[in-house]
Design a protein around this motif. Sequence first.
Motif, PDB file in Angstrom:
ATOM      1  N   LEU A  20      85.820  69.764   5.294  1.00 59.06           N
ATOM      2  CA  LEU A  20      86.272  69.914   3.914  1.00 59.06           C
ATOM      3  C   LEU A  20      85.935  68.675   3.096  1.00 59.06           C
ATOM      4  CD1 LEU A  20      89.732  71.620   4.525  1.00 59.06           C
ATOM      5  CD2 LEU A  20      87.613  72.696   3.733  1.00 59.06           C
ATOM      6  N   ARG A  21      86.134  67.509   3.681  1.00 59.08           N
ATOM      7  CA  ARG A  21      85.784  66.272   2.970  1.00 59.08           C
ATOM      8  C   ARG A  21      84.301  66.261   2.644  1.00 59.08           C
ATOM      9  NH1 ARG A  21      83.648  61.369   4.283  1.00 59.08           N
ATOM     10  NH2 ARG A  21      84.292  59.611   2.963  1.00 59.08           N
ATOM     11  N   LYS A  22      83.469  66.674   3.592  1.00 63.71           N
ATOM     12  CA  LYS A  22      82.018  66.716   3.359  1.00 63.71           C
ATOM     13  C   LYS A  22      81.675  67.649   2.207  1.00 63.71           C
ATOM     14  CE  LYS A  22      79.359  68.881   6.351  1.00 63.71           C
ATOM     15  NZ  LYS A  22      78.498  69.221   7.534  1.00 63.71           N
ATOM     16  N   ALA A  23      82.449  68.732   2.064  1.00 67.33           N
ATOM     17  CA  ALA A  23      82.203  69.721   1.012  1.00 67.33           C
ATOM     18  C   ALA A  23      82.875  69.361  -0.306  1.00 67.33           C
ATOM     19  CB  ALA A  23      82.680  71.089   1.473  1.00 67.33           C
ATOM     20  N   GLY A  24      83.612  68.244  -0.342  1.00 65.44           N
ATOM     21  CA  GLY A  24      84.265  67.829  -1.579  1.00 65.44           C
ATOM     22  C   GLY A  24      85.588  68.512  -1.842  1.00 65.44           C
ATOM     23  N   VAL A  25      86.191  69.087  -0.790  1.00 63.71           N
ATOM     24  CA  VAL A  25      87.487  69.760  -0.948  1.00 63.71           C
ATOM     25  C   VAL A  25      88.600  68.766  -0.640  1.00 63.71           C
ATOM     26  CG1 VAL A  25      88.936  71.669  -0.170  1.00 63.71           C
ATOM     27  CG2 VAL A  25      86.442  71.946  -0.239  1.00 63.71           C
ATOM     28  N   PRO A  26      89.562  68.554  -1.553  1.00 63.95           N
ATOM     29  CA  PRO A  26      90.667  67.631  -1.281  1.00 63.95           C
ATOM     30  C   PRO A  26      91.463  68.086  -0.064  1.00 63.95           C
ATOM     31  CG  PRO A  26      90.588  68.206  -3.611  1.00 63.95           C
ATOM     32  CD  PRO A  26      89.638  69.134  -2.914  1.00 63.95           C
TER      33      PRO A  26
END
Length: 423
Positions: A20-26
Motif C-alpha cells: 500500500l505504501r508503494k502504491a501511495g495509499v495511507p
Amino acid sequence: MTKVLIAGGGVGGLALAQALRKAGVPVEVFERDAEADDWLLGYRIHVNRHGGQALRRCLPEPLWEAFVATAGRPGAGLTFHTEQLTELLHVEEELMTGGSPDGHHAVSRIALRRLLLTDLNVHFGRTFERYSHNDDGTVTAHFTDGSTAVGDVLIGADGANSTVRGQLLPDAKRVDTAVHGVAGRLPLTDETRSWLPDRVKNGLSIVLPTDDEFFFSAVFDGRRRTADALAAGTHLVDEEMLDNVSDYLLWAFATRHSPADGVAPLIRDWHPTLQRMVAETDPATVHTMRFKTSAPVTPWPTTRVTLLGDAIHNMTPVMGLGANTALRDAALLAHQLTAVHHGAPLLDALAEYERRMLAYGFEAVTTSRDRAYEFTSPNPIAKRAMRAWLRLCAAIPPMKRAAFGDKWTDDTAGLPPVTAPSR
C-alpha cells in the motif's frame, strides 16, 4: 483518499502495508509487541513460488533485492525417504518452481520482519481490543490502552487467535487435529555437514515410516547469505540483520500420539543418522505443539472490516502453506485497495478479495490438514500404499510432473487494471 488500518504486524500485515505504501495509499500498522525486536522466536519461513511472487508484488524493488540477497536457498528439491533413509522419490527444484527465477527461499523470520518494517508507520505496544463503525462510513479501532485510530478500512492481520475475527465472525473457530508436533534446530556446521546425507543437507526431506509418524527436515543458510550480502554492500542489509540468525537444519516430527518422552524413544529403530540429528540438537531449540486448523468459513456480508492470513485461514504447519497464503492475501488485497484509492467502490473491491481469498485460502487449509492426516495415518496399509505411489512417481516422470509440478496462478490475474478515476 483511502486510509487503511492494519491490526497485526506479522508477515502478511507488513507485506500488505509495504504494498500500500508503494502504491501511495495511507496505511498505519498497530502491533501488540512493545518493540520491533520482540518477534525473535520461531523457525525459518519457507517462501515458495506462490509466496515469492506475491511478496515481489508487494515490495519496492530495493526491499525485494535485499530479501533475495539475505534469504537462504532451500536446496536441490524435495526428497521422500523411508525411516531407513532409502530414497522413495526425489522432486527437482525446477519442477517444484516451474523454472521460475523467483524460485523458493528460506528466510529468517527475524530478518524478514526487519526488512518488512522498513519505512512503515508502525505503532508498537498497541493491542487491538475491538472496532466500531461510524456514521460517516469510517471505522474506529479501539486498543487496550484506551487509544483509538480511525480509518476507511480495518484489516485484521492479528494471527490465529485474532481479536478482529472474534468480533467479525464469532462462530469462526479453530479445531484440534489431534496431531502432535516437535521441532528442533541442528546447527549447520562443517562438522554436521560431514555426516549429513547429501539429499538431507542440500534440500528438503520427508521421512515416511509405516506407523503414525513422519519427519521433515530443511536446511537454512541465511546467516552465510546475509554475511555475503553485507560484504557486497547490498542496499538495506546491515550488521543488525546478523543478530540472532544462525545456519541450521530444521527438523520436525509429527505423530498422532503424544511424544511425552521426547522424539528419541520413538525413532530408536530408525536410521542412525536420523537419530543423531535429534540427539545432537540443542534442547533449548526444541518446541512442541498441537496442530490446529481453521474450521470452514462461509462467506459473510462484506463490511469495511476484513481479515488476512492466519486470522481467517489458519492451518497446520505441514506443507508450509500458512505464510505463503498470507502473502497471497497481501498481494491481492493491496491490488483491491489500490483500486479503491483510485476510485473503485470499496465494498465491491473487498467482496471480490474475500471471494477469492476464501477459495484459495481454504484450499490451502484443506491441503495442509489432509497431508497432516495422511502423513500420520495409523493405518500401515495406507502408508505402504503411499510409499508405493511415490516409487511409481519416481519411475514414471509424467506422473511425477503431474503430482509435483508447480500449479500457481496469479490471484490478481483478470482483475481490472488499477487506473486513476476519470475527472
